[in-house]
Design a protein around this motif. Structure first.
Motif, PDB file in Angstrom:
ATOM      1  N   LEU A  28       0.833  -1.211   0.000  1.00  0.00           N
ATOM      2  CA  LEU A  28       0.000   0.000   0.000  1.00  0.00           C
ATOM      3  C   LEU A  28       0.863   1.256   0.000  1.00  0.00           C
ATOM      4  N   VAL A  29       1.885   1.257   0.858  1.00  0.00           N
ATOM      5  CA  VAL A  29       2.769   2.418   0.960  1.00  0.00           C
ATOM      6  C   VAL A  29       3.500   2.664  -0.358  1.00  0.00           C
ATOM      7  N   VAL A  30       3.993   1.591  -0.964  1.00  0.00           N
ATOM      8  CA  VAL A  30       4.709   1.740  -2.236  1.00  0.00           C
ATOM      9  C   VAL A  30       3.780   2.296  -3.320  1.00  0.00           C
ATOM     10  N   GLY A  31       2.552   1.781  -3.362  1.00  0.00           N
ATOM     11  CA  GLY A  31       1.588   2.285  -4.343  1.00  0.00           C
ATOM     12  C   GLY A  31       1.323   3.767  -4.165  1.00  0.00           C
ATOM     13  N   MET A  32       1.102   4.189  -2.921  1.00  0.00           N
ATOM     14  CA  MET A  32       0.836   5.607  -2.665  1.00  0.00           C
ATOM     15  C   MET A  32       2.070   6.459  -2.944  1.00  0.00           C
ATOM     16  N   ALA A  33       3.245   5.925  -2.598  1.00  0.00           N
ATOM     17  CA  ALA A  33       4.482   6.684  -2.802  1.00  0.00           C
ATOM     18  C   ALA A  33       4.754   6.927  -4.289  1.00  0.00           C
ATOM     19  N   MET A  34       4.446   5.941  -5.129  1.00  0.00           N
ATOM     20  CA  MET A  34       4.690   6.109  -6.561  1.00  0.00           C
ATOM     21  C   MET A  34       3.816   7.214  -7.141  1.00  0.00           C
ATOM     22  N   VAL A  35       2.559   7.271  -6.708  1.00  0.00           N
ATOM     23  CA  VAL A  35       1.671   8.338  -7.186  1.00  0.00           C
ATOM     24  C   VAL A  35       2.140   9.689  -6.649  1.00  0.00           C
ATOM     25  N   THR A 148      -1.698  -6.632  -6.051  1.00  0.00           N
ATOM     26  CA  THR A 148      -3.059  -6.257  -5.692  1.00  0.00           C
ATOM     27  C   THR A 148      -3.084  -5.055  -4.762  1.00  0.00           C
ATOM     28  N   PHE A 149      -2.283  -5.122  -3.698  1.00  0.00           N
ATOM     29  CA  PHE A 149      -2.351  -4.043  -2.707  1.00  0.00           C
ATOM     30  C   PHE A 149      -1.570  -2.815  -3.153  1.00  0.00           C
ATOM     31  N   ALA A 150      -0.595  -2.974  -4.036  1.00  0.00           N
ATOM     32  CA  ALA A 150       0.038  -1.794  -4.630  1.00  0.00           C
ATOM     33  C   ALA A 150      -0.967  -1.050  -5.510  1.00  0.00           C
ATOM     34  N   LEU A 151      -1.773  -1.815  -6.244  1.00  0.00           N
ATOM     35  CA  LEU A 151      -2.812  -1.198  -7.077  1.00  0.00           C
ATOM     36  C   LEU A 151      -3.826  -0.457  -6.198  1.00  0.00           C
ATOM     37  N   GLY A 153      -3.156   0.807  -3.307  1.00  0.00           N
ATOM     38  CA  GLY A 153      -2.444   1.990  -2.809  1.00  0.00           C
ATOM     39  C   GLY A 153      -2.398   3.100  -3.847  1.00  0.00           C
ATOM     40  N   ILE A 154      -2.222   2.714  -5.107  1.00  0.00           N
ATOM     41  CA  ILE A 154      -2.189   3.718  -6.187  1.00  0.00           C
ATOM     42  C   ILE A 154      -3.514   4.467  -6.249  1.00  0.00           C
ATOM     43  N   ALA A 156      -5.690   4.613  -3.807  1.00  0.00           N
ATOM     44  CA  ALA A 156      -6.037   5.198  -2.509  1.00  0.00           C
ATOM     45  C   ALA A 156      -5.189   6.422  -2.181  1.00  0.00           C
ATOM     46  N   ALA A 157      -4.174   6.696  -3.004  1.00  0.00           N
ATOM     47  CA  ALA A 157      -3.313   7.862  -2.735  1.00  0.00           C
ATOM     48  C   ALA A 157      -4.182   9.122  -2.716  1.00  0.00           C
ATOM     49  N   GLY A 158      -4.037   9.898  -1.686  1.00  0.00           N
ATOM     50  CA  GLY A 158      -4.853  11.101  -1.550  1.00  0.00           C
ATOM     51  C   GLY A 158      -6.124  10.862  -0.760  1.00  0.00           C
ATOM     52  N   VAL A 159      -6.466   9.591  -0.555  1.00  0.00           N
ATOM     53  CA  VAL A 159      -7.657   9.273   0.229  1.00  0.00           C
ATOM     54  C   VAL A 159      -7.282   8.901   1.658  1.00  0.00           C
ATOM     55  N   ILE A 160      -6.219   8.049   1.777  1.00  0.00           N
ATOM     56  CA  ILE A 160      -5.762   7.653   3.114  1.00  0.00           C
ATOM     57  C   ILE A 160      -4.989   8.805   3.749  1.00  0.00           C
ATOM     58  N   PRO A 161      -5.378   9.267   4.923  1.00  0.00           N
ATOM     59  CA  PRO A 161      -4.681  10.398   5.569  1.00  0.00           C
ATOM     60  C   PRO A 161      -3.211  10.080   5.826  1.00  0.00           C
TER      61      PRO A 161
END
Length: 234
Positions: A28-35, A148-151, A153-154, A156-161
């Motif tokens: 999840l973190v990696v997905g959000m970090a990439m965005v 799956t969870f990277a996707l 995270g991608i 969810a970026a901007g949604v998860i505080p």
């Protein structure tokens, strides 16, 4: 599918399943970090599928976002993945009788958790089909979980505080893997020296402290192993 392959796959999956939970926050973190680094969802998933190395992805994203020269990005990624050379060498005897395509696939799917799970048991079993099943089941499962969870995270970026600080969950997942692997003294020395060096040098430009910490940890680990061999009775 041969029965011994299924038997190995079932056993490897059961052993790895509790450990695989740690991949979820990390992906999840990696997905959000990439965005956050400016990747489009397609670019982020492309990197995730091709690279499939969370530590290298997280380590190089700040460099990519900062417009760092390509040679330094590549060097950093290689340094962060250098441990897989050691992992591969340790696991290689477990792939006796496996063809080249199977070895290439296994190399791409290798992760810290799969290495920690498979190392001992793969080297103790004489059946190559059982060994391959024991390796591939957790490896493919971790690949599916990661993608799956990277996707998620991608998207969810901007949604998860950001206040949730999921980055700490990724660190905790790594520590869970590190502790059992550090039961051997040279590995413990490598982990302590590498971690301490990276922490002390965290203010180096371009995050070079991480690279220096990796080199220092590897050097300390080799030195500790050499020292143990010299002390052991012949």
């Amino acid at each position: 599918m041969h029965s011994s392959f299924r038997s190995g796959a079932r056993e490897g999956f059961i052993v790895f399943l509790p450990l695989s939970v740690g991949l979820v926050p990390w992906a999840l973190v990696v997905g959000m970090a990439m965005v956050s680094a400016g990747f489009t969802p397609l670019q982020a998933m492309g990197m995730n599928v091709i690279v499939f190395a969370g530590t290298a992805q997280l380590g190089t994203l700040p460099l990519i976002a900062a417009g760092t020269p390509l040679w330094l990005i590549v060097t950093t990624a290689l340094a962060l993945n250098l441990r897989f050379v050691i992992f591969s060498a340790a696991l290689a005897p477990g792939f006796r009788g496996v063809g080249t395509p199977g070895r290439w696939l296994a190399g791409h799917l290798l992760t810290d958790g799969v290495f920690a799970t498979c190392l001992d048991k793969m080297l103790q079993n004489d059946d190559p089909r059982w060994r391959l099943g024991y390796y591939l089941a957790p490896a493919i499962w971790s690949w599916l979980l990661w993608q799956t969870f990277a996707l998620l995270g991608i998207h969810a970026a901007g949604v998860i505080p950001k206040a949730w600080s999921l980055e700490f969950m990724a660190t905790i997942a790594l520590i869970v893997l590190l502790v059992p692997m550090a039961r051997i003294r040279p590995m413990l020395v490598a982990a302590l020296v590498g971690g301490a060096s990276a922490t002390l040098l965290r203010n180096m430009p371009l995050r070079l402290g991480v690279v220096v910490g990796i080199i220092a940890g590897i050097a300390a680990g080799f030195a500790a192993e050499h020292w143990e061999h010299r002390r052991s009775p012949r």
